[in-house]
Design a protein around this motif. Structure first.
Motif, PDB file in Angstrom:
ATOM      1  N   THR A   1       0.712  -1.441  -0.198  1.00 54.21           N
ATOM      2  CA  THR A   1       0.382  -0.209  -0.210  1.00 54.21           C
ATOM      3  C   THR A   1       0.788   1.351  -0.573  1.00 54.21           C
ATOM      4  O   THR A   1       0.479   2.016  -0.705  1.00 54.21           O
ATOM      5  CB  THR A   1      -0.966  -0.060   1.813  1.00 54.21           C
ATOM      6  N   ALA A   2       1.992   1.325   0.951  1.00 58.75           N
ATOM      7  CA  ALA A   2       2.618   2.214   1.141  1.00 58.75           C
ATOM      8  C   ALA A   2       3.166   2.932  -0.776  1.00 58.75           C
ATOM      9  O   ALA A   2       3.581   3.684  -0.958  1.00 58.75           O
ATOM     10  CB  ALA A   2       3.967   1.947   1.574  1.00 58.75           C
ATOM     11  N   ALA A   3       3.569   1.826  -1.151  1.00 57.36           N
ATOM     12  CA  ALA A   3       4.005   2.434  -2.753  1.00 57.36           C
ATOM     13  C   ALA A   3       3.199   1.982  -3.618  1.00 57.36           C
ATOM     14  O   ALA A   3       3.271   3.508  -4.573  1.00 57.36           O
ATOM     15  CB  ALA A   3       5.268   0.760  -3.683  1.00 57.36           C
TER      16      ALA A   3
ATOM     17  N   LEU B   1      -3.716  -4.877  -3.396  1.00 60.41           N
ATOM     18  CA  LEU B   1      -3.334  -4.584  -4.605  1.00 60.41           C
ATOM     19  C   LEU B   1      -4.918  -4.821  -5.664  1.00 60.41           C
ATOM     20  O   LEU B   1      -5.977  -3.704  -5.951  1.00 60.41           O
ATOM     21  CB  LEU B   1      -3.314  -5.687  -6.033  1.00 60.41           C
ATOM     22  N   GLU B   2      -5.820  -5.333  -4.494  1.00 58.38           N
ATOM     23  CA  GLU B   2      -7.342  -5.280  -5.334  1.00 58.38           C
ATOM     24  C   GLU B   2      -7.990  -4.446  -3.953  1.00 58.38           C
ATOM     25  O   GLU B   2      -8.909  -4.348  -4.405  1.00 58.38           O
ATOM     26  CB  GLU B   2      -7.728  -6.955  -3.930  1.00 58.38           C
ATOM     27  N   ASP B   3      -7.390  -3.993  -3.050  1.00 65.04           N
ATOM     28  CA  ASP B   3      -7.811  -2.866  -2.456  1.00 65.04           C
ATOM     29  C   ASP B   3      -7.721  -1.578  -3.589  1.00 65.04           C
ATOM     30  O   ASP B   3      -8.927  -1.024  -3.006  1.00 65.04           O
ATOM     31  CB  ASP B   3      -7.315  -2.323  -1.781  1.00 65.04           C
ATOM     32  N   ALA B   4      -6.904  -1.443  -4.042  1.00 69.05           N
ATOM     33  CA  ALA B   4      -6.891  -0.322  -4.762  1.00 69.05           C
ATOM     34  C   ALA B   4      -7.145  -0.784  -6.442  1.00 69.05           C
ATOM     35  O   ALA B   4      -6.931  -0.245  -6.607  1.00 69.05           O
ATOM     36  CB  ALA B   4      -4.579   0.383  -4.865  1.00 69.05           C
TER      37      ALA B   4
ATOM     38  N   LEU C   1       4.748  -2.490  11.709  1.00 66.09           N
ATOM     39  CA  LEU C   1       5.060  -1.395  11.374  1.00 66.09           C
ATOM     40  C   LEU C   1       5.521  -0.597  10.234  1.00 66.09           C
ATOM     41  O   LEU C   1       6.681  -1.216   9.884  1.00 66.09           O
ATOM     42  CB  LEU C   1       5.686  -0.621  13.168  1.00 66.09           C
ATOM     43  N   LEU C   2       4.843   0.106   9.879  1.00 65.39           N
ATOM     44  CA  LEU C   2       5.374   0.173   8.091  1.00 65.39           C
ATOM     45  C   LEU C   2       7.094   1.292   8.859  1.00 65.39           C
ATOM     46  O   LEU C   2       6.584   2.669   9.092  1.00 65.39           O
ATOM     47  CB  LEU C   2       4.257   1.035   6.962  1.00 65.39           C
TER      48      LEU C   2
END
Length: 348
Positions: free
Chosen positions: A183-185, A216-219, A336-337
């Motif tokens: 998600t960060a990318a 990926l699916e969430d986006a 944690l990211l």
């Protein structure tokens, strides 16, 4: 070492009186003058209570057994440190057994016949020391059934799964960690995101791949199977798989470990590809060297100390309450990211 008998003789009172006062039970059984006399004499003689003897009378040693598959694996010292801190705060001692399985039998030690016998011997050794509870720390997450169901004392597994109603499991939420990494990318505009996995049969690989797909699916980004490259947990695999993904035209690579990411950096530097600027990289584990890479690697930090502390807390609670749960319990710690410089914004 000063004994209760010596304090009693010095104060001219009975041994029972001294014992009651030192254990906090003398308020109703001794005068204030006698209590003050005994406590002052105990300080004067540098009296130290024999906790082992006291706990044995209570049928407890207030000691935990820590069984470690291999102390050299990177996450283990952090888990042990968390356990140690919690023990210090609660007055528990520890006795450790390091099986050194990776060092002696190789990384596939759990497939070898010597593994089960080594574990059983170590459990017997700790049981002979009359530990109150057992913490089993694995080298990598997998399902194990090596803790006997009739062990007789509470036990927990850290960084692995027991699938037992007797012994809870404490693990990292790998699916969430991987989802956050990808998600960060995505938030930086990337849509062509490749992934380099660890070994195909690893639980870490399966869960982190689920997190990759979820992000990926969430986006609303289609999962392209050619962007999924199966490797291993090695630097060499990172270098080898980076070449494949670069040929696929990805703009970002999610590496399932920082060691793998180090191999990707190797490939990039040898082919005049600038990490972050040309192709972004996200790692996993947040090893110390992640911040030393250039550019510094964005990664997922696992709360290993907290995992050890939580496992120790639950184990000690079960020892104190002597209550056994009848359900399979899995405690997941959320990673944690840690954002650094290896992921740059793109417009596609």
């Amino acid at each position: 070492m000063t004994t209760i008998r010596e304090i009693a003789a010095a104060c001219n009172v009975s041994i029972a009186t001294v014992s009651n006062i030192l254990n906090g039970n003398g308020k109703r059984k001794a005068s204030e003058r006698t209590q003050k006399l005994v406590l002052e004499k105990a300080r004067e003689l540098n009296y130290t209570p024999n906790l082992v003897a006291k706990n044995l009378r209570l049928q407890r040693t207030k000691t935990l057994g820590i069984l470690i598959e291999d102390m050299t694996v990177f996450h283990v010292p952090y888990v042990v440190d968390g356990i140690t801190e919690y023990c210090e705060n609660t007055g528990y001692g520890q006795t450790h057994v390091d099986l050194r399985l990776c060092s002696k039998l190789g990384n596939d030690y759990f497939r070898k016949k010597e593994f089960a016998q080594s574990v059983q011997n170590a459990i017997s050794e700790l049981a002979a020391k009359q530990v109150d509870g057992l913490l089993y720390i694995t080298s990598h997450e997998r399902v194990l059934k090596c803790i006997p169901e009739d062990l007789g004392i509470p036990a927990v597994m850290v960084y692995g799964y027991t699938h037992s109603s007797r012994y809870p499991s404490f693990v990292i939420n790998d699916r969430k960690g991987a989802c956050d990494a990808v998600t960060a990318a995505i938030k930086k505009g990337h849509r062509k995101i490749g992934v380099i996995t660890g070994e195909k049969d690893s639980i870490h690989t399966r869960l982190r791949l689920e997190g990759y797909r979820e992000a990926l699916e969430d986006a609303a980004i289609s999962v392209r199977e050619e962007y999924i490259v199966y490797g291993s947990w090695s630097r060499e695999a990172g270098c080898r798989c980076a070449e494949i993904l670069c040929g696929q035209g990805v703009t970002a690579i999610f590496c399932m470990s920082d060691v793998i990411a180090g191999g990707v950096y190797d490939y990039f530097h040898s082919h005049d590809i600038c990490p972050g600027k040309d192709i972004s990289i996200v790692g996993y584990d947040d090893r110390e060297f992640a911040s030393y890479l250039y550019p510094a690697l964005t990664s997922i930090r696992m709360p290993l100390r907290e995992l050890g502390m939580k496992a120790c807390q639950i184990l000690i609670n079960e020892i104190r309450e002597r209550k056994e749960e009848k359900m399979v319990r899995v405690y997941e710690a959320n990673p944690l990211l840690i954002e650094r410089d290896s992921v740059e914004t793109v417009s596609e």
